[in-house]
Design a protein around this motif. Structure first.
Motif, mmCIF file in Angstrom:
data_model
loop_
_atom_site.group_PDB
_atom_site.id
_atom_site.type_symbol
_atom_site.label_atom_id
_atom_site.label_comp_id
_atom_site.label_asym_id
_atom_site.label_seq_id
_atom_site.Cartn_x
_atom_site.Cartn_y
_atom_site.Cartn_z
ATOM 1 N N PRO A 166 0.714 -1.281 -0.059
ATOM 2 C CA PRO A 166 -0.168 0.106 0.036
ATOM 3 C C PRO A 166 0.711 1.328 -0.052
ATOM 4 N N GLY A 167 2.122 1.232 0.468
ATOM 5 C CA GLY A 167 2.779 2.290 0.462
ATOM 6 C C GLY A 167 3.844 2.656 -0.706
ATOM 7 N N ILE A 168 3.725 1.731 -1.671
ATOM 8 C CA ILE A 168 4.853 1.803 -2.621
ATOM 9 C C ILE A 168 4.497 2.987 -3.577
ATOM 10 N N LYS A 169 3.149 3.232 -3.777
ATOM 11 C CA LYS A 169 3.031 4.666 -4.632
ATOM 12 C C LYS A 169 3.827 5.878 -4.154
ATOM 13 N N MET A 224 6.963 2.174 -11.320
ATOM 14 C CA MET A 224 7.282 0.939 -10.579
ATOM 15 C C MET A 224 8.299 0.238 -11.631
ATOM 16 N N VAL A 225 9.334 -0.341 -11.256
ATOM 17 C CA VAL A 225 10.417 -1.196 -12.077
ATOM 18 C C VAL A 225 9.907 -2.820 -11.422
ATOM 19 N N VAL A 226 9.850 -3.671 -12.180
ATOM 20 C CA VAL A 226 9.634 -4.797 -11.695
ATOM 21 C C VAL A 226 10.530 -5.969 -12.725
ATOM 22 N N ASN A 227 11.537 -6.676 -11.869
ATOM 23 C CA ASN A 227 12.391 -7.462 -12.470
ATOM 24 C C ASN A 227 11.946 -9.008 -12.021
ATOM 25 N N VAL A 228 11.580 -9.561 -13.252
ATOM 26 C CA VAL A 228 11.163 -11.061 -12.865
ATOM 27 C C VAL A 228 12.447 -11.934 -13.444
ATOM 28 N N GLY A 252 3.577 -1.404 -13.631
ATOM 29 C CA GLY A 252 5.145 -1.136 -13.834
ATOM 30 C C GLY A 252 5.773 -1.478 -14.990
ATOM 31 N N LYS A 253 7.248 -1.329 -15.094
ATOM 32 C CA LYS A 253 7.900 -1.424 -16.344
ATOM 33 C C LYS A 253 8.624 -2.792 -15.919
ATOM 34 N N VAL A 254 8.310 -3.849 -16.701
ATOM 35 C CA VAL A 254 8.402 -5.106 -16.382
ATOM 36 C C VAL A 254 9.674 -5.698 -17.366
ATOM 37 N N SER A 255 10.670 -6.495 -16.483
ATOM 38 C CA SER A 255 11.713 -7.068 -17.464
ATOM 39 C C SER A 255 11.719 -8.517 -17.095
#
Length: 119
Positions: A38-41, A52-56, A79-82
């Motif tokens: 909930p606090g990420i934003k 938001m950056v999301v690395n998978v 987010g921006k997903v890689s």
């Protein structure tokens, strides 16, 4: 990624059908399913989930060339997903071939995922 905030991990299995994408998507959903941020934003640039950056990272046992990266990315809602794919996971027997489920053999695909979230 400038600031790593969370790392979530999960496992996904395709018991019948030998579909590496299905197992990978299940691993990602397992990793993120039980989490709320909930606090990420409030810490993201411009207070936007688009920043938001999301690395998978996926450890797959086989069929890397059949993995649908776009389907994997769609499992992440924001987010921006890689996506990084590496050897790992597990290939084992399901103990039975069920042709109606799409089985061509008795192999069960197990994928392990790490989902890194930050900005």
């Amino acid at each position: 990624m400038e600031q790593l905030m969370f790392i979530e991990t999960g496992m996904g299995i395709d018991v019948h059908g030998q579909d590496i994408t299905k197992a990978a998507v299940r691993a990602i959903k397992n990793a993120i399913h039980y989490n709320s941020m909930p606090g990420i934003k409030s810490v993201l640039p411009d207070n936007s989930l688009d920043n938001m950056v999301v690395n998978v990272k996926l450890a797959v046992p086989c069929d890397k060339e059949k993995l649908d990266i776009n389907a994997v990315k769609q499992a992440i809602p924001f987010g921006k997903v890689s996506v990084e794919v590496m050897d790992g996971g597990m290939l084992t027997t399901s103990g039975i071939v069920i042709e109606e489920k799409g089985d061509v053999n008795d192999k069960m695909y197990i994928v392990v995922a790490s989902v890194e979230v930050g900005y």
